[in-house]
Design an enzyme around this catalytic site. Structure first.
Site: not given
Length: 358
Positions: A43-44
């Protein structure tokens, strides 16, 4: 170091915004004192939500878990676009005219993306081209051609549109939110960007929360903050030995603490996470499988596994199964790993151990 996790399994982590995936699992590793951790699906830093944290040899299932469909909650704004396709990037273009699009057209346009399609990954992504990450090239101002990838947007639901007060400073920025279920490898930032292009007024993703991975749900996940707080309380409790004395005398402090840490983070052994059907094998065949040999079974073995696969045509090569062996000492059925069908010849099924085997 205390052995809090002697078995292989998973922890569902609810990642907060602002921390990288690597930073999140590294922090969790220190908090729970695990020997080895990994995760299935990055996930960013700006993204929140569900991460599968794999403990010990559960990391061998990273590839399988990453292939599962995912569900996201998405927030976006119309009226501008950024170089990263999200609100953390630099605004590169604004729609200067008044946005005069009806809610029904917005909803119809968003729903039109509910299909199989080809998607171009954003430049600000971790995909490598000729050994270099796209995001590293993007930071240098270099843009390269990206290969399209096949993705599937299988579900879009609960679309909500919030129109700002016409007298507000940002009266142009129409806010939209929705849930979407997508195939592995889908970039939600690119989906939002494409929606903006289709509407002709630009769009930027402002929030992203991963809510599901396969059948695993964020409702069962724990945050780093909660894990750290609960384990901190436990440490003080262990040091003070405030629990029932009869319980303390039966186990060491380290064993009790390890057991309770597993409860706090809702640790699940790998056997109960895998979606494969289970089959029984004899101790003799298990020994041969463990030594890397191929064993032979017939279709009769699989007839009672499930109505879904009790037909011959539904048994296929490369299909995986959990195997169980009867313990000779306890007479209990025990999970011993994963096998894969290597070939089917007539009525015979050839099985071999997979990468995870005990």
């Amino acid at each position: 170091m205390e052995k809090n996790f002697t078995k292989d399994g998973l922890i569902l982590l609810n990642k907060s915004r602002g921390i990288s995936s690597f930073g999140a699992i590294s922090h969790l590793k220190r908090v729970i004192k695990a020997k080895k951790v990994g995760h299935a699906g990055t996930l960013d830093p700006m993204a929140e939500g569900l991460m599968i944290v794999m403990i010990n040899d559960a990391t061998k299932f990273s590839g399988d878990l990453m292939k599962k469909d995912k569900e996201y909650y998405v927030e976006m704004e119309l009226g501008y676009k950024t170089d990263t396709y999200d609100s953390e990037g630099t605004i590169i273009e604004k729609y200067e005219s008044e946005i005069n699009i009806s809610n029904s057209k917005i909803i119809k346009t968003i729903n039109s993306f509910k299909r199989k399609m080809k998607q171009v990954p954003p430049m600000y992504s971790a995909i490598k081209v000729k050994g270099q990450k796209l995001c590293d090239l993007a930071r240098k101002g270099i843009e390269v051609e990206r290969a399209e990838r096949n993705v599937n947007i299988s579900e879009i639901r609960e679309i909500k549109i919030i129109r700002p007060d016409k007298n507000s400073e940002n009266s142009q920025n129409i806010k939209i939110s929705f849930y979407t279920k997508v195939s592995s490898g889908t970039y939600i930032r690119s989906l939002v960007y494409d929606i903006g292009e289709e509407l002709g007024v630009f769009a930027t993703m402002t929030r992203l929360v991963r809510t599901k991975i396969g059948r695993l749900d964020i409702e069962d996940a724990i945050t780093l903050e909660k894990a750290e707080a609960e384990i901190g309380k436990l440490k003080k409790l262990v040091e003070a030995k405030r629990e029932n004395e009869s319980f303390w005398t039966t186990k060491s402090d380290a064993a009790i603490r390890a057991e309770k840490i597993r409860e706090i983070v809702c640790f699940v052994e790998i056997e109960y996470i895998l979606d494969y059907y289970g089959i029984n094998v004899s101790n003799e065949k298990y020994g041969r499988l463990k030594n890397g040999m191929t064993v032979i079974d017939t279709f009769k073995k699989f007839e009672n596994i499930s109505k879904k696969i009790n037909k011959r045509e539904n048994i296929r090569e490369n299909q995986k199964f959990k195997i169980y062996v009867r313990n000779r000492d306890t007479n209990k059925r025990e999970f011993r790993g994963i096998v894969k069908i290597t070939s089917i010849r007539g009525d015979r099924i050839y099985l071999k151990r997979d990468k995870y085997f005990l």
